[in-house]
Design an enzyme around this catalytic site. Structure first.
Site, PDB file in Angstrom:
ATOM      1  N   ALA A  82     -17.320  42.857 -25.947  1.00 47.59           N
ATOM      2  CA  ALA A  82     -16.894  42.812 -27.350  1.00 47.59           C
ATOM      3  C   ALA A  82     -17.778  43.693 -28.237  1.00 47.59           C
ATOM      4  CB  ALA A  82     -16.972  41.364 -27.831  1.00 47.59           C
ATOM      5  N   SER A 109     -11.967  45.174 -24.579  1.00 41.84           N
ATOM      6  CA  SER A 109     -11.954  43.739 -24.862  1.00 41.84           C
ATOM      7  C   SER A 109     -10.943  43.398 -25.949  1.00 41.84           C
ATOM      8  CB  SER A 109     -13.360  43.331 -25.326  1.00 41.84           C
ATOM      9  OG  SER A 109     -13.369  42.047 -25.881  1.00 41.84           O
ATOM     10  N   GLN A 130      -8.735  43.379 -21.449  1.00 45.57           N
ATOM     11  CA  GLN A 130      -9.240  42.009 -21.293  1.00 45.57           C
ATOM     12  C   GLN A 130      -8.588  41.119 -22.329  1.00 45.57           C
ATOM     13  OE1 GLN A 130     -11.702  40.523 -23.664  1.00 45.57           O
ATOM     14  NE2 GLN A 130     -11.159  38.617 -22.632  1.00 45.57           N
ATOM     15  N   TYR A 132      -7.593  37.212 -23.931  1.00 45.38           N
ATOM     16  CA  TYR A 132      -7.858  35.777 -24.087  1.00 45.38           C
ATOM     17  C   TYR A 132      -6.520  35.087 -24.348  1.00 45.38           C
ATOM     18  CZ  TYR A 132     -12.899  36.604 -24.552  1.00 45.38           C
ATOM     19  OH  TYR A 132     -14.201  36.932 -24.324  1.00 45.38           O
ATOM     20  N   THR A 158      -9.491  36.569 -19.072  1.00 46.05           N
ATOM     21  CA  THR A 158     -10.782  35.882 -18.952  1.00 46.05           C
ATOM     22  C   THR A 158     -10.531  34.385 -19.034  1.00 46.05           C
ATOM     23  OG1 THR A 158     -11.934  37.746 -19.920  1.00 46.05           O
ATOM     24  CG2 THR A 158     -13.073  35.639 -20.012  1.00 46.05           C
ATOM     25  N   ARG A 167     -24.798  29.749 -27.723  1.00 42.65           N
ATOM     26  CA  ARG A 167     -25.793  30.835 -27.683  1.00 42.65           C
ATOM     27  C   ARG A 167     -26.809  30.621 -28.787  1.00 42.65           C
ATOM     28  NH1 ARG A 167     -21.090  35.225 -26.659  1.00 42.65           N
ATOM     29  NH2 ARG A 167     -20.088  34.041 -24.997  1.00 42.65           N
ATOM     30  N   LYS A 254     -10.686  36.806 -14.598  1.00 45.36           N
ATOM     31  CA  LYS A 254     -12.141  37.009 -14.685  1.00 45.36           C
ATOM     32  C   LYS A 254     -12.803  35.670 -14.997  1.00 45.36           C
ATOM     33  CE  LYS A 254     -15.484  39.701 -17.390  1.00 45.36           C
ATOM     34  NZ  LYS A 254     -16.002  38.783 -18.414  1.00 45.36           N
ATOM     35  N   HIS A 278     -19.644  35.264 -16.946  1.00 43.02           N
ATOM     36  CA  HIS A 278     -19.685  35.879 -18.277  1.00 43.02           C
ATOM     37  C   HIS A 278     -21.113  36.300 -18.639  1.00 43.02           C
ATOM     38  CE1 HIS A 278     -16.541  36.032 -21.569  1.00 43.02           C
ATOM     39  NE2 HIS A 278     -17.573  36.553 -22.209  1.00 43.02           N
ATOM     40  N   GLY A 310     -22.330  40.250 -12.968  1.00 43.35           N
ATOM     41  CA  GLY A 310     -23.465  39.404 -13.375  1.00 43.35           C
ATOM     42  C   GLY A 310     -24.754  39.833 -12.710  1.00 43.35           C
TER      43      GLY A 310
HETATM   44  C1  LIG Z   1     -22.569  41.552 -25.448  1.00 45.01           C
HETATM   45  C2  LIG Z   1     -21.552  41.114 -24.452  1.00 45.01           C
HETATM   46  C3  LIG Z   1     -20.233  40.962 -24.851  1.00 45.01           C
HETATM   47  C4  LIG Z   1     -19.257  40.553 -23.921  1.00 45.01           C
HETATM   48  N1  LIG Z   1     -17.953  40.459 -24.320  1.00 45.01           N
HETATM   49  C5  LIG Z   1     -16.999  40.091 -23.424  1.00 45.01           C
HETATM   50  C6  LIG Z   1     -15.628  40.008 -23.800  1.00 45.01           C
HETATM   51  O1  LIG Z   1     -15.258  40.285 -24.934  1.00 45.01           O
HETATM   52  N2  LIG Z   1     -14.737  39.578 -22.871  1.00 45.01           N
HETATM   53  C7  LIG Z   1     -15.110  39.277 -21.588  1.00 45.01           C
HETATM   54  O2  LIG Z   1     -14.270  38.881 -20.762  1.00 45.01           O
HETATM   55  N3  LIG Z   1     -16.402  39.374 -21.188  1.00 45.01           N
HETATM   56  C8  LIG Z   1     -17.351  39.764 -22.070  1.00 45.01           C
HETATM   57  N4  LIG Z   1     -18.655  39.853 -21.670  1.00 45.01           N
HETATM   58  C9  LIG Z   1     -19.004  39.589 -20.262  1.00 45.01           C
HETATM   59  C10 LIG Z   1     -18.974  40.876 -19.434  1.00 45.01           C
HETATM   60  O3  LIG Z   1     -17.663  41.382 -19.309  1.00 45.01           O
HETATM   61  C11 LIG Z   1     -19.538  40.637 -18.015  1.00 45.01           C
HETATM   62  O4  LIG Z   1     -18.854  39.564 -17.419  1.00 45.01           O
HETATM   63  C12 LIG Z   1     -21.036  40.337 -18.040  1.00 45.01           C
HETATM   64  O5  LIG Z   1     -21.703  41.096 -19.022  1.00 45.01           O
HETATM   65  C13 LIG Z   1     -21.648  40.646 -16.670  1.00 45.01           C
HETATM   66  O6  LIG Z   1     -23.002  40.344 -16.659  1.00 45.01           O
HETATM   67  P1  LIG Z   1     -24.158  41.445 -16.869  1.00 45.01           P
HETATM   68  O7  LIG Z   1     -24.247  41.696 -18.347  1.00 45.01           O
HETATM   69  O8  LIG Z   1     -25.364  40.786 -16.310  1.00 45.01           O
HETATM   70  O9  LIG Z   1     -23.743  42.696 -16.109  1.00 45.01           O
HETATM   71  C14 LIG Z   1     -19.638  40.258 -22.591  1.00 45.01           C
HETATM   72  C15 LIG Z   1     -20.973  40.419 -22.201  1.00 45.01           C
HETATM   73  C16 LIG Z   1     -21.923  40.837 -23.104  1.00 45.01           C
HETATM   74  C17 LIG Z   1     -23.342  41.022 -22.648  1.00 45.01           C
END
Ligand SMILES: Cc1cc2nc3c(=O)[nH]c(=O)nc-3n(C[C@H](O)[C@H](O)[C@H](O)COP(=O)(O)O)c2cc1C
Length: 381
Positions: A82, A109, A130, A132, A158, A167, A254, A278, A310
């Protein structure tokens, strides 16, 4: 620390921290509750050792994979995240351009800051949308139709975010969209004038995937309320099965973590699942995608493309996941910190380093292609 001195994830994180106002850095860096899962994601790779084979004639290495019908030049894609325009004024443009340059897939996203149509028009790499799931079924249908018309390659629903994660870093700084910072948060913004200058002198911050449907102006709706009021915690497998039918194309979930759910995803006709928590931002204490991988690949890996994300910070992490049977892996913070640190050149540098690390590690493991990686190459402690 300058871009040319950034050699790895940790260097980019340091540079991003220096450039971003504290509340924004902490939004990216932080996770839910005690951030146990965030730490576990990275640690889980360390409990697994690589066992190389040597003297295999590995002059040339082929890093390409095919996942959900998309041919990728490297086995890593940029997972949807995001609010990228907040991290750097180039936002999603930087990530889509860099991913396309490296022949890989990127996600836009629902909370993206550039429209999925604009990104689709400008960049040729495989694009994920992606999604919701909203209470308003008409809205879901309209958004899917929009993605279909735009030419999105893969729909990614997701399923781990039917409500927002706790958070606490964001609660402390007052980070929210629209901004409602507390005094401490505001002070941190004042300390980063160059970020503030770039923010106000470039394209206005928008959420184009949502703005047609949700009034995010003023105090009408915040992202926190979007999660609690508009998303549907009552969503079931039947709802998703209907979406899969309506989309009638590549569709992945996801945030699948259990074998039972992986089997259900197969049953309703999904073409991919992503083992993900996530990035530790939702259910703290949940297992890492990497630790769940073997079990799920064994159960459904011959019927659906299994991916994980992750904690990926190194090429060897990617090799470990592929050796267990993942078809590809997603990264989030791995490209977000470089985006924040330096925009498109930052993301390109990070993806280039990851590609070099994977290629080097494949050679050192004695593997010429991703298909030669197997569990024979791994031992768990
Ligand atoms: C700042 C941030 C925003 C994210 N926004 C979304 C999102 O909008 N939709 C989503 O499905 N996952 C979101 N994620 C999760 C990522 O798609 C992903 O699953 C995750 O960052 C993987 O872990 P990593 O940061 O350790 O690589 C977000 C992650 C972060 C760090």
């Amino acid at each position: 620390m300058r871009l040319k001195n950034c050699l790895n994830f940790h260097d980019f994180r340091t540079l991003a921290k220096r450039r971003l106002p504290g509340p924004i850095f902490n939004y990216i860096d932080g996770a839910a509750d005690d951030e146990v899962t965030l730490r576990r994601n990275a640690e889980s790779f360390e409990r697994c050792d690589l066992v190389p084979n040597v003297l295999r004639g590995v002059q040339d290495v082929d890093l390409s994979v095919t996942v959900m019908g998309q041919k990728l030049a490297m086995p890593v894609y940029c997972s949807p995240t995001a609010l990228q325009r907040l991290f750097h004024h180039q936002g999603e443009h930087a990530v889509a351009a860099a991913a396309t340059k490296f022949g890989t897939m990127f996600g836009v996203s629902s909370l993206g800051t550039v429209s999925l149509e604009a990104i689709r028009k400008q960049y040729s790499g495989p694009q994920v949308y992606q999604f919701y799931f909203h209470k308003d079924r008409g809205l879901n249908r309209a958004m899917m139709q929009r993605a279909k018309t735009a030419g999105v390659n893969v729909m990614m629903l997701t399923v781990d975010s039917i409500t927002g994660g706790n958070r606490e870093r964001d609660l402390r700084t007052g980070f929210s969209i629209p901004f409602r910072l507390n005094v401490a948060g505001l002070t941190q913004f004042a300390m980063k004038p160059s970020w503030a200058w770039n923010y106000v002198t470039h394209e206005r911050f928008r959420l184009p995937q949502l703005e047609e449907h949700v009034d995010m102006s003023g105090s009408a709706m915040s992202i926190g309320r979007y999660f609690t009021e508009m998303l549907d915690p009552a969503m079931t497998w039947d709802d998703v099965a209907q979406m899969v039918r309506e989309w009638d194309g590549q569709f992945c979930l996801k945030g699948i973590m259990s074998v039972e759910d992986a089997r259900r995803a197969v049953d309703i006709g999904c073409t991919g699942i992503i083992l993900s928590n996530h990035g530790g931002r939702q259910l703290d204490g949940s297992r890492s995608g990497f630790d769940q991988l073997a079990e799920i690949v064994d159960a459904v890996g011959d019927r659906i493309d299994v991916m994980m994300d992750g904690g990926i910070q190194r090429g060897t992490h990617v090799l470990k996941a592929l050796s267990l049977g993942a078809k590809a892996v997603g990264v989030g913070r791995y490209y977000l910190f470089p985006l924040a640190a330096a925009g498109q050149p930052g993301v390109e540098r990070a993806l280039g380093q990851l590609r070099n690390e994977i290629e080097r590690a494949m050679k050192l493991m004695g593997c010429r292609s991703v298909s030669e990686l197997s569990r024979e190459n791994l031992r768990f402690r």
